[in-house]
Motif scaffolding. Structure first.
Motif, PDB file in Angstrom:
ATOM      1  N   ALA B  55      27.509  -1.652  -8.331  1.00 21.92           N
ATOM      2  CA  ALA B  55      27.476  -1.786 -10.271  1.00 21.92           C
ATOM      3  C   ALA B  55      28.346  -1.691 -10.510  1.00 21.92           C
ATOM      4  O   ALA B  55      28.379  -2.712 -11.963  1.00 21.92           O
ATOM      5  CB  ALA B  55      27.150   0.305  -9.776  1.00 21.92           C
ATOM      6  N   MET B  56      29.285  -1.275 -10.801  1.00 15.86           N
ATOM      7  CA  MET B  56      30.479  -1.204 -12.112  1.00 15.86           C
ATOM      8  C   MET B  56      30.874  -2.686 -12.097  1.00 15.86           C
ATOM      9  O   MET B  56      30.744  -3.303 -12.775  1.00 15.86           O
ATOM     10  CB  MET B  56      31.724  -0.146 -11.897  1.00 15.86           C
ATOM     11  CG  MET B  56      30.705   1.050 -12.041  1.00 15.86           C
ATOM     12  SD  MET B  56      32.616   2.342 -11.919  1.00 15.86           S
ATOM     13  CE  MET B  56      33.299   2.419 -13.696  1.00 15.86           C
ATOM     14  N   THR B  57      31.612  -3.180 -11.082  1.00 12.79           N
ATOM     15  CA  THR B  57      31.861  -4.552 -10.094  1.00 12.79           C
ATOM     16  C   THR B  57      30.564  -5.381 -11.352  1.00 12.79           C
ATOM     17  O   THR B  57      31.044  -6.392 -11.489  1.00 12.79           O
ATOM     18  CB  THR B  57      32.479  -4.695  -9.002  1.00 12.79           C
ATOM     19  OG1 THR B  57      33.080  -3.430  -8.964  1.00 12.79           O
ATOM     20  CG2 THR B  57      33.392  -6.137  -9.003  1.00 12.79           C
ATOM     21  N   ALA B  58      29.240  -5.248 -10.830  1.00 12.18           N
ATOM     22  CA  ALA B  58      28.475  -6.582 -10.728  1.00 12.18           C
ATOM     23  C   ALA B  58      28.337  -6.312 -12.454  1.00 12.18           C
ATOM     24  O   ALA B  58      28.003  -7.110 -13.410  1.00 12.18           O
ATOM     25  CB  ALA B  58      26.955  -6.479 -10.241  1.00 12.18           C
ATOM     26  N   ASN B  59      28.583  -5.534 -13.088  1.00  6.42           N
ATOM     27  CA  ASN B  59      28.678  -5.639 -14.725  1.00  6.42           C
ATOM     28  C   ASN B  59      29.822  -6.066 -15.587  1.00  6.42           C
ATOM     29  O   ASN B  59      29.556  -6.733 -16.719  1.00  6.42           O
ATOM     30  CB  ASN B  59      28.757  -3.468 -14.749  1.00  6.42           C
ATOM     31  CG  ASN B  59      27.347  -2.914 -15.578  1.00  6.42           C
ATOM     32  OD1 ASN B  59      26.895  -4.076 -15.992  1.00  6.42           O
ATOM     33  ND2 ASN B  59      27.441  -1.551 -15.397  1.00  6.42           N
ATOM     34  N   ASN B  76      35.570 -13.233 -13.600  1.00 14.59           N
ATOM     35  CA  ASN B  76      34.422 -14.031 -12.019  1.00 14.59           C
ATOM     36  C   ASN B  76      34.558 -13.808 -11.319  1.00 14.59           C
ATOM     37  O   ASN B  76      34.424 -13.962 -10.294  1.00 14.59           O
ATOM     38  CB  ASN B  76      34.016 -15.220 -13.181  1.00 14.59           C
ATOM     39  CG  ASN B  76      32.836 -14.823 -14.334  1.00 14.59           C
ATOM     40  OD1 ASN B  76      32.160 -13.772 -14.379  1.00 14.59           O
ATOM     41  ND2 ASN B  76      31.703 -16.145 -14.415  1.00 14.59           N
ATOM     42  N   PHE B  77      35.434 -14.286 -10.798  1.00 11.12           N
ATOM     43  CA  PHE B  77      36.395 -15.097  -9.814  1.00 11.12           C
ATOM     44  C   PHE B  77      36.712 -13.836  -8.805  1.00 11.12           C
ATOM     45  O   PHE B  77      36.221 -13.102  -7.660  1.00 11.12           O
ATOM     46  CB  PHE B  77      38.215 -15.480 -10.113  1.00 11.12           C
ATOM     47  CG  PHE B  77      38.675 -16.087  -8.383  1.00 11.12           C
ATOM     48  CD1 PHE B  77      38.030 -16.959  -7.613  1.00 11.12           C
ATOM     49  CD2 PHE B  77      39.647 -15.393  -8.619  1.00 11.12           C
ATOM     50  CE1 PHE B  77      38.982 -17.225  -6.471  1.00 11.12           C
ATOM     51  CE2 PHE B  77      40.293 -15.541  -7.600  1.00 11.12           C
ATOM     52  CZ  PHE B  77      40.263 -16.785  -6.052  1.00 11.12           C
ATOM     53  N   ALA B  78      37.603 -12.908  -9.536  1.00 13.52           N
ATOM     54  CA  ALA B  78      37.663 -11.763  -8.710  1.00 13.52           C
ATOM     55  C   ALA B  78      36.493 -10.728  -9.381  1.00 13.52           C
ATOM     56  O   ALA B  78      36.637  -9.900  -7.871  1.00 13.52           O
ATOM     57  CB  ALA B  78      38.429 -10.433  -9.968  1.00 13.52           C
ATOM     58  N   SER B  79      35.906 -10.553  -9.880  1.00 17.51           N
ATOM     59  CA  SER B  79      33.930 -10.188  -9.519  1.00 17.51           C
ATOM     60  C   SER B  79      33.611  -9.786  -8.284  1.00 17.51           C
ATOM     61  O   SER B  79      32.693  -9.556  -7.416  1.00 17.51           O
ATOM     62  CB  SER B  79      33.311  -9.795 -10.547  1.00 17.51           C
ATOM     63  OG  SER B  79      33.874  -9.968 -11.642  1.00 17.51           O
ATOM     64  N   PHE B  80      33.494 -11.134  -8.312  1.00 21.71           N
ATOM     65  CA  PHE B  80      32.599 -12.336  -6.838  1.00 21.71           C
ATOM     66  C   PHE B  80      33.725 -11.406  -5.143  1.00 21.71           C
ATOM     67  O   PHE B  80      33.051 -10.980  -4.574  1.00 21.71           O
ATOM     68  CB  PHE B  80      32.538 -13.511  -6.430  1.00 21.71           C
ATOM     69  CG  PHE B  80      31.844 -14.314  -5.694  1.00 21.71           C
ATOM     70  CD1 PHE B  80      31.002 -14.944  -5.890  1.00 21.71           C
ATOM     71  CD2 PHE B  80      32.771 -14.452  -3.794  1.00 21.71           C
ATOM     72  CE1 PHE B  80      29.956 -15.280  -5.073  1.00 21.71           C
ATOM     73  CE2 PHE B  80      31.302 -14.872  -3.603  1.00 21.71           C
ATOM     74  CZ  PHE B  80      30.471 -15.602  -3.806  1.00 21.71           C
ATOM     75  N   PHE B  81      35.011 -11.717  -5.424  1.00 22.38           N
ATOM     76  CA  PHE B  81      35.499 -11.244  -4.223  1.00 22.38           C
ATOM     77  C   PHE B  81      35.568  -9.819  -4.012  1.00 22.38           C
ATOM     78  O   PHE B  81      35.600  -9.076  -2.793  1.00 22.38           O
ATOM     79  CB  PHE B  81      37.363 -11.767  -4.421  1.00 22.38           C
ATOM     80  CG  PHE B  81      37.415 -13.187  -3.891  1.00 22.38           C
ATOM     81  CD1 PHE B  81      37.015 -13.052  -2.089  1.00 22.38           C
ATOM     82  CD2 PHE B  81      37.793 -14.349  -4.647  1.00 22.38           C
ATOM     83  CE1 PHE B  81      37.098 -14.039  -1.531  1.00 22.38           C
ATOM     84  CE2 PHE B  81      37.982 -15.326  -3.236  1.00 22.38           C
ATOM     85  CZ  PHE B  81      37.928 -15.428  -2.598  1.00 22.38           C
ATOM     86  N   LYS B  82      35.274  -9.106  -5.407  1.00 23.84           N
ATOM     87  CA  LYS B  82      35.275  -7.885  -4.978  1.00 23.84           C
ATOM     88  C   LYS B  82      33.972  -7.176  -4.234  1.00 23.84           C
ATOM     89  O   LYS B  82      34.094  -6.634  -3.854  1.00 23.84           O
ATOM     90  CB  LYS B  82      35.880  -6.811  -6.405  1.00 23.84           C
ATOM     91  CG  LYS B  82      37.150  -6.890  -7.243  1.00 23.84           C
ATOM     92  CD  LYS B  82      36.924  -6.605  -8.446  1.00 23.84           C
ATOM     93  CE  LYS B  82      38.743  -5.588  -8.729  1.00 23.84           C
ATOM     94  NZ  LYS B  82      38.684  -5.567 -10.348  1.00 23.84           N
ATOM     95  N   LEU B  83      33.012  -8.019  -5.005  1.00 17.67           N
ATOM     96  CA  LEU B  83      31.181  -7.605  -4.212  1.00 17.67           C
ATOM     97  C   LEU B  83      31.879  -7.571  -2.993  1.00 17.67           C
ATOM     98  O   LEU B  83      30.793  -6.475  -2.322  1.00 17.67           O
ATOM     99  CB  LEU B  83      30.071  -8.656  -5.402  1.00 17.67           C
ATOM    100  CG  LEU B  83      29.628  -7.606  -6.724  1.00 17.67           C
ATOM    101  CD1 LEU B  83      29.102  -8.862  -7.574  1.00 17.67           C
ATOM    102  CD2 LEU B  83      29.896  -6.195  -6.169  1.00 17.67           C
ATOM    103  N   ALA B 480      31.983 -18.827 -10.621  1.00 22.92           N
ATOM    104  CA  ALA B 480      32.945 -17.391  -9.787  1.00 22.92           C
ATOM    105  C   ALA B 480      34.493 -18.015  -9.589  1.00 22.92           C
ATOM    106  O   ALA B 480      35.450 -17.607  -9.820  1.00 22.92           O
ATOM    107  CB  ALA B 480      32.950 -16.287  -9.342  1.00 22.92           C
ATOM    108  N   SER B 481      34.339 -19.816  -9.628  1.00 15.75           N
ATOM    109  CA  SER B 481      35.487 -20.772  -8.963  1.00 15.75           C
ATOM    110  C   SER B 481      36.177 -21.022 -10.228  1.00 15.75           C
ATOM    111  O   SER B 481      37.343 -21.957 -10.103  1.00 15.75           O
ATOM    112  CB  SER B 481      34.927 -21.709  -8.362  1.00 15.75           C
ATOM    113  OG  SER B 481      33.292 -22.326  -8.986  1.00 15.75           O
TER     114      SER B 481
END
Lengths: 100, 484
Positions: B55-59, B76-83, B480-481
């Protein structure tokens, strides 16, 4: 007079010795010592460059590498102990039950 | 006198990591104070941590920030991979619930190690400095060595852990030497500054070339690219099945993320040199992976070679080196996490106690005895082959398109031939399930728990929905890319 190149050559030679050791030695403990040798060769490279460039990042990296090497040795030795309990061997050639 | 400058620290940027690490430590404490019979709830505590971190990463999606004096970046790149990594971890926890109970291994440390590994992946994905990337890689790897040997009374697990440890440490040393040489050539370990000094041409070119080559070796080991793949089949076969599922998803995605960031931010001016290396790596990886998979008799080992082959397809995106290729890699990693963990969930179910039933013969007649599991496995295998309308098809199509747009016609032809080869071994499993005589040997029945069923439903949903309606996910991947 020792120059940067001497130190770099020394660390390169140490790194190669470590690599050859990991690939050719049969005893697991010796293999782990060779891995430590490789990491310390890298540390020497970092220190050399840090001194040459007059920059602190290299020193910082060395501390990180030392911490990681310690953690890695702990987990590695734990794995070796667990293995030795079941198999009673430290010879890498005898570890061959995983195959097709 | 020099003044001590305390850099700006924003803990909000590392919120998900803090949640993961605190949950892991909490699990270690709860483990001590919990009676053996009640340990089932530890898994759901871990799952709660993963959901909160998601939830925090998606935020954080949509905002870009550099932190910790430029060592840590949120974008965005990091958030996508983290999810993607969190999806892999969450599904692994769901698969592990019954497994840990059946195998009688204590729960707390197991889930704590999974979460520590995930926090390591996060630092790797978000690292904009070689120090952060290296530390993240090590936190992830060391947790994985311990996880691979977690069933410590099984000889296969011991052997897998040891092989993984020795070759993983060797790879780390190569990566580190590469970092040291690049540091020497450019005077910095920050990716942006390395990129600048390469662009202005003040860096020592020979050192950079050797350093970059060593980086490729180090990262190549971790993503099991041929010729650095020899650990993968042994480790995948020997490690506990849920751990194998975990290793084939999150850590791979995180390593690809760091790999992409290093080569796109620090070494973009060398693209003319390195596309050929990635071209050769990609072709070797997919060809060797697919051909070796043909002659395996153990399903886990076959899946190991299949995952090597998939790494080869993903490397095609590296060859192109543009944002279209990067978005294709992102989308493929998401699809691959969904379908691969599902397959390993089925392997976990069929393997039964002590993981004795992992050969092809053990799947004989599975489609008739357990129709639902049979159909699930077939759908997931079709997705791995890349048959429409599954997600695997869209992922492959997208990544092949990105290579074609850059004019790599031969690369795409080789990849298509490889996809055809892969049909043989995936379908062989299906044939064993539906078209061979049933054995008379009485096997213990399969245990299906609600958590395992949930994991299977998620993976089926991902493998079909992303194939039928991929557009919103592709838009997400494209947003994200765009690496600066």
């Amino acid at each position: 007079m020792l120059t940067v190149n001497h130190y770099l050559a020394l660390s390169g030679i140490l790194f190669v010795i470590g690599t050859v050791g990991v690939l050719s030695k049969r005893n697991i403990i010796v293999v782990m010592m060779c891995i430590e040798l490789m990491l310390n060769a890298v540390n020497l490279t970092f220190i050399t460059f840090a001194n040459y460039l007059n920059d602190m990042t290299g020193h910082l990296f060395v501390f990180m590498v030392m911490a990681v090497a310690g953690a890695e040795a702990v987990v590695g030795l734990a794995i070796v102990v667990a293995l030795f309990r079941n198999r009673e061997t430290l010879n890498i050639d005898k570890l061959n039950i995983l195959k097709n | 006198m020099k003044q001590l400058v305390i850099p700006d620290v924003s803990l909000g940027a590392v919120g998900p990591e803090i949640v993961l690490v605190v949950t892991a430590i909490l699990l270690l404490l709860l483990e001590v104070f919990t009676a053996r019979k009640e340990k089932g709830y530890l898994a759901y505590t871990a799952l709660g941590g993963v959901l909160l971190a998601s939830a925090m990463t998606a935020n954080m999606n949509g905002y870009t920030e550099m932190n910790f004096s430029g060592m840590y970046v949120v974008d965005n790149f990091a958030s996508f991979f983290k999810l993607v990594c969190l999806l892999g971890t969450g599904m692994t926890i769901l698969v592990s619930v019954t497994y840990t109970i059946n195998e009688g291994i204590s729960n707390g440390e197991y889930y704590a190690l999974l979460l520590f590994a995930t926090s390591g992946m996060f630092f790797m994905i978000s690292g904009s400095d070689m120090v952060t990337i290296f530390m993240g890689l090590e936190v992830m790897s060391i947790s994985l060595y311990a996880l691979a040997g977690y069933t410590r009374n099984r000889e296969k697990s011991n052997e897998a852990a040891l092989k993984y440890f020795v070759l993983g440490a060797l790879a780390s040393a190569f990566l580190l030497y590469g970092i040291a040489l690049i540091y020497g050539a450019t005077g910095s370990t920050k990716l942006a500054i390395i990129g600048d000094s390469l662009r202005t041409g003040i860096a020592n070119y020979h050192l950079i070339i050797i350093g970059a080559a060593l980086l490729v070796v180090g990262f190549g080991f971790k993503i099991s690219a041929v010729p650095f793949h020899m650990w993968a089949p042994d480790v995948y076969q020997g490690a506990p099945a849920p751990v194998t599922a975990f290793m084939s998803s999150g850590p791979k995605a995180a390593t690809f993320a760091a790999f992409l960031r290093v080569f796109n931010e620090a070494l973009p001016s060398m693209q003319a040199d390195w596309w050929q290396i990635f071209w050769i790596l990609s072709v070797m990886t997919m060809t060797v992976g697919n051909i070796m998979a043909l002659r395996q008799t153990d399903v886990k080992r076959m899946l190991a070679y299949s995952s090597i082959a998939h790494a080869g397809y993903i490397l095609m995106g590296f060859t192109t080196g543009d944002w279209f290729g990067v978005s294709a890699i992102l989308f493929y990693m998401l699809v691959y996490t969904f379908m691969n963990i599902g397959v390993f969930a089925v392997v976990t179910i069929v393997a039964r106690k002590n993981e004795e039933k992992t050969t092809f013969e053990d799947y004989t007649g599975l489609g008739y005895k357990h129709p639902i599991i049979g159909v699930t496995l077939v759908v997931l295998l079709f997705s791995l082959i890349g048959i429409p309308p599954t997600a695997g098809f869209v992922g492959k199509f997208y990544i092949f398109m990105s290579a074609l747009q850059q004019g790599y016609v031969w690369l795409v032809i080789i990849a298509v031939v490889n996809s055809v080869i892969s049909v043989f071994y995936y379908l062989r499993l299906t044939i064993v399930m539906y078209m061979t005589e049933e054995t008379t040997e009485a096997l213990p029945s399969l245990s299906l728990s609600p958590s395992l069923v949930t994991a299977l439903i998620i993976s089926i949903y991902g493998s079909l929905w992303l194939g039928v309606m991929p557009s919103s996910y592709i838009t997400f991947a494209q947003a994200a890319s765009l690496i600066p």
